[in-house]
Design an enzyme around this catalytic site. Structure first.
Site, PDB file in Angstrom:
ATOM      1  N   ALA A  76      20.920  26.582  70.155  1.00 32.65           N
ATOM      2  CA  ALA A  76      22.222  27.040  70.626  1.00 32.65           C
ATOM      3  C   ALA A  76      22.091  27.899  71.879  1.00 32.65           C
ATOM      4  O   ALA A  76      22.793  27.683  72.870  1.00 32.65           O
ATOM      5  CB  ALA A  76      22.937  27.815  69.517  1.00 32.65           C
ATOM      6  N   ASP A  77      21.203  28.866  71.849  1.00 34.37           N
ATOM      7  CA  ASP A  77      21.023  29.736  73.007  1.00 34.37           C
ATOM      8  C   ASP A  77      20.526  28.955  74.221  1.00 34.37           C
ATOM      9  O   ASP A  77      20.970  29.174  75.352  1.00 34.37           O
ATOM     10  CB  ASP A  77      20.033  30.857  72.679  1.00 34.37           C
ATOM     11  CG  ASP A  77      20.633  31.903  71.767  1.00 34.37           C
ATOM     12  OD1 ASP A  77      21.774  32.324  72.019  1.00 34.37           O
ATOM     13  OD2 ASP A  77      19.962  32.301  70.800  1.00 34.37           O
TER      14      ASP A  77
END
Length: 403
Positions: free
Chosen positions: A168-169
């Protein structure tokens, strides 16, 4: 050789991964990035994870690549004045605090655009700058859960799983860099001046995964995690282990490549079976296909499988460990792992490869406040004034030294 973005000036107020990665990706192509950290509190990525021989965190070495570092209390009155001087000459400001942090410090987008109407502001947060969840805390794993990625990862009878990297990051950093470049293009074309790029950490994965929503709404199909196979099994493939213990990822993306794959593992009888005439037909009998591939692979060594697949122009790719990545001929040929003089730590080089203006790794992550003095001097501060700011705790120099 200067990079294609060498006139692009970025102020990074970000921390951890998502915001800093967006800046790092652009720094690879020449962007001048000034990373600002509080004098008494540096980015946690400096200390998170394993350390290199010099005691510096290896994650920081790559996330901090090509960046200058400035120790500044930008929330103080005097620090905000320094931030203003930086912003007035910048193209981009990146932040990934919880919504409202900038506003409470008196430097929200309205203030930033008053200082510099052409500034592009990338705002990364867990759930976005508005909506019912805007104030909730979130981390990358929460975003992976919300996006549906965890739901589709793992075995049908097992728990949802997170991937083996901060998906996600990392995808948010990539999407953030894309958003910055789109906003800069709009500015260049006169479509808009400075604007805010607002991205929630779950949204990049949501966009890149893409197909589950149209599958449900358009075809009434709800993807489910499927272990070693694709969630919807629309084409043959999966993960298989050879007789000598090597994991191979086998895949086919079209009816033609699927036929070649079936011919490799089962000969003409399997490939010409009317049940597998099209991908649509094949998808209804995917368990038979999977079992046929598994039977073939598990009864042969990796070299034997690769040789047969090569004859049929089918795809079977070894699952590489990090050690194997380091020695892989194609990765080495592409120059995808790079280093700088005086550093043992190697990192992944600039991607994508540009023919005329390739990216460049200039240096790895620098010490805290390594460039404070030179940055402040460039802003017109003399050494006496810099010393006073240090004495007041508003500015930090490298190693906490005094002038």
């Amino acid at each position: 050789m200067s990079g294609p973005l060498d006139q692009l000036k970025i102020i990074e107020l970000g921390h951890v991964i998502a915001g800093p990665l967006a800046a790092a990706l652009l720094s690879d192509f020449g962007a001048d990035v000034i990373k600002i950290e509080a004098p008494n509190r540096t980015d946690m990525m400096r200390d998170l994870g394993p350390k290199a021989e010099d005691g510096v965190g290896v994650w920081w070495k790559t996330l901090g690549r090509n960046k200058k570092t400035l120790g500044l209390d930008w929330k103080s009155d005097e620090g905000r004045d320094i931030l203003r001087k930086l912003v007035e000459d910048a193209d981009v400001l990146i932040e990934n605090f919880r919504p409202g942090v900038l506003e409470r410090a008196g430097v929200g987008p309205d203030v930033l655009h008053d200082w510099n109407p052409d500034l592009v502001v990338l705002r990364v947060s867990g759930y976005g700058q508005d909506g019912p969840m805007r104030d909730l805390p979130a981390f990358g794993r929460a975003a992976e859960a919300m996006s549906g990625l965890a739901h589709l990862t793992g075995f049908p009878d097992g728990p949802p799983m997170h991937p083996g990297f901060p998906a996600a990051d990392s995808t948010t950093g990539l999407m953030g860099a894309l958003g910055i470049m789109i906003a800069l293009f709009a500015r260049e074309k006169g479509i808009a001046r400075g604007q805010v790029v607002d991205i929630a950490v779950f949204e990049a994965l949501l966009r890149l995964m893409d197909y589950p929503v149209p599958a449900l709404t358009g075809a009434n199909l709800s993807p489910r995690r499927n272990g070693l196979r694709q969630p919807m099994d629309f084409a043959p493939g999966g993960m298989f282990r050879t007789s000598d213990g090597v994991w191979l990822s086998v895949s086919a993306g079209s009816a033609e490549t699927a036929q070649r794959l079936l011919r490799a593992v089962g000969g003409d009888a399997l490939a010409d079976d009317p049940r597998f005439a099209t991908l649509g037909e094949m998808s209804r009998h995917m368990t038979v296909v999977f079992d046929a591939i598994n039977d073939f692979v598990t009864q042969h060594t990796a070299k034997e499988v690769e040789a047969v697949f090569a004859r049929h122009d089918a795809v079977a790719s070894r699952v590489l460990s990090v050690e194997e990545i380091m020695t892989n001929e194609q990765i080495r040929h592409r120059g995808d792992i790079v280093s700088v003089d005086g550093e043992q730590t190697q990192v992944i080089g600039p991607v994508p490869h540009l023919s005329a203006t390739p990216g460049q790794l200039r240096w790895l992550g620098r010490p805290p406040s390594a460039d404070s003095q030179s940055i402040l001097r460039d802003l017109g501060f003399n050494d006496k004034r810099i010393a006073a700011l240090c004495e007041a705790g508003l500015v930090r120099l490298e190693g906490g030294r005094a002038l």
